[in-house]
Design an enzyme around this catalytic site. Structure first.
Site, PDB file in Angstrom:
ATOM      1  CB  CYS A  58      69.173   7.260  51.079  1.00 46.82           C
ATOM      2  SG  CYS A  58      70.873   7.850  51.047  1.00 46.82           S
TER       3      CYS A  58
ATOM      4  CG  HIS B  28      67.245  10.254  48.233  1.00 48.82           C
ATOM      5  ND1 HIS B  28      66.786  10.326  49.525  1.00 48.82           N
ATOM      6  CD2 HIS B  28      68.595  10.287  48.312  1.00 48.82           C
ATOM      7  CE1 HIS B  28      67.813  10.418  50.356  1.00 48.82           C
ATOM      8  NE2 HIS B  28      68.921  10.384  49.640  1.00 48.82           N
TER       9      HIS B  28
ATOM     10  CD  GLU C 134      63.173   9.882  49.022  1.00 49.67           C
ATOM     11  OE1 GLU C 134      63.133   8.843  48.327  1.00 49.67           O
ATOM     12  OE2 GLU C 134      64.101  10.125  49.826  1.00 49.67           O
TER      13      GLU C 134
HETATM   14  N1  GLN Z   1      74.889   9.039  54.566  1.00 52.43           N
HETATM   15  C1  GLN Z   1      73.619   9.020  55.230  1.00 52.43           C
HETATM   16  C2  GLN Z   1      73.594   8.004  56.374  1.00 52.43           C
HETATM   17  O1  GLN Z   1      74.527   7.351  56.616  1.00 52.43           O
HETATM   18  C3  GLN Z   1      72.488   8.722  54.269  1.00 52.43           C
HETATM   19  C4  GLN Z   1      72.290   9.876  53.324  1.00 52.43           C
HETATM   20  C5  GLN Z   1      70.904  10.013  52.791  1.00 52.43           C
HETATM   21  O2  GLN Z   1      69.926   9.445  53.287  1.00 52.43           O
HETATM   22  N2  GLN Z   1      70.795  10.834  51.785  1.00 52.43           N
HETATM   23  O3  GLN Z   1      72.606   7.862  57.027  1.00 52.43           O
END
Ligand code: GLN
Length: 211
Positions: A87, A181, A183
């Protein structure tokens, strides 16, 4: 899946500036690696691989610059040691980011464009079962939280998973990235896959690990 001998010798760091560090540490340990948090440049010493957690990529950028970690992190990836970003971690590994802050920095190395918050506000968070052929036939429970999507990939990038017409998991050599994610689930297949990547790299290039 990882053999006990590998478990004793593979050490993976989790960048701990911000984000869901503890969950990655647990998933890595459950996948047979030794895992420890990375807060300072010196913590990179002796690592075989590195995870960049989910969180907030703009904050991660600010903290990495503040703590003098950006160049050492770039050097770590350039040494060939595997890195896995989930992410915000995917965004941090990407060479190009859209909808970021103007001054947002990334480690880079992954030849993709990451579009931040690509799934829109109405579906800020959702879970879906994804087909990830590299992990076997069983679908992967993918948790998306204000997730990015990959909108462009370079020639060396292998697409591991798509959701509709969006690319959501990729590998490029030693770099692995997911828009979701792994994790946050009990399914450790992505972490086991990464630990295998690290073990293979370590066998092929043992001299890159320690300084
Ligand atoms: N929207 C977040 C970003 O731009 C990422 C979100 C996340 O890691 N759950 O960093």
């Amino acid at each position: 899946m990882t053999s006990p001998a590998t478990a004793e010798t593979i050490t993976v760091g989790v960048l701990a500036l911000q984000g869901d560090v503890r969950e990655h540490l647990a998933s890595l340990t459950n996948s047979g690696a030794q895992a420890r948090a990375v807060r300072r440049v010196v913590d990179l010493d002796g690592l075989d691989g590195l995870v960049i957690p989910g969180g907030e990529s703009t904050t991660m950028s600010i903290l990495a610059v503040r703590d003098g970690l950006l160049e050492p992190l770039r050097a770590f990836a350039a040494s060939g040691r595997p890195c896995f970003g989930s992410c915000a971690g995917l965004i941090f590994l990407a060479d190009r980011v859209t909808d970021g802050r103007d001054d947002q920095q990334t480690m880079g190395g992954l030849g993709v464009t990451a579009a931040r918050n690509a799934f829109g506000r109405q579906v800020d968070s959702f879970e879906t079962d994804l087909s990830v052929p590299s992990l076997g036939q069983e679908l992967f429970p993918a948790v998306f939280i204000r997730a990015p999507a990959i909108t462009e990939v370079g020639p060396d990038v292998e697409v591991l998973a798509v959701l509709g017409d969006r690319i959501v998991a990729v590998r490029q050599g030693g770099l692995l990235a997911t828009a979701f994610h792994p994790e946050l689930t009990d399914d450790n297949r992505f972490h086991r896959y990464f630990v295998q990547m690290v073990a293979e790299h370590r066998r092929a290039a043992p001299e890159t690990t320690s300084k």
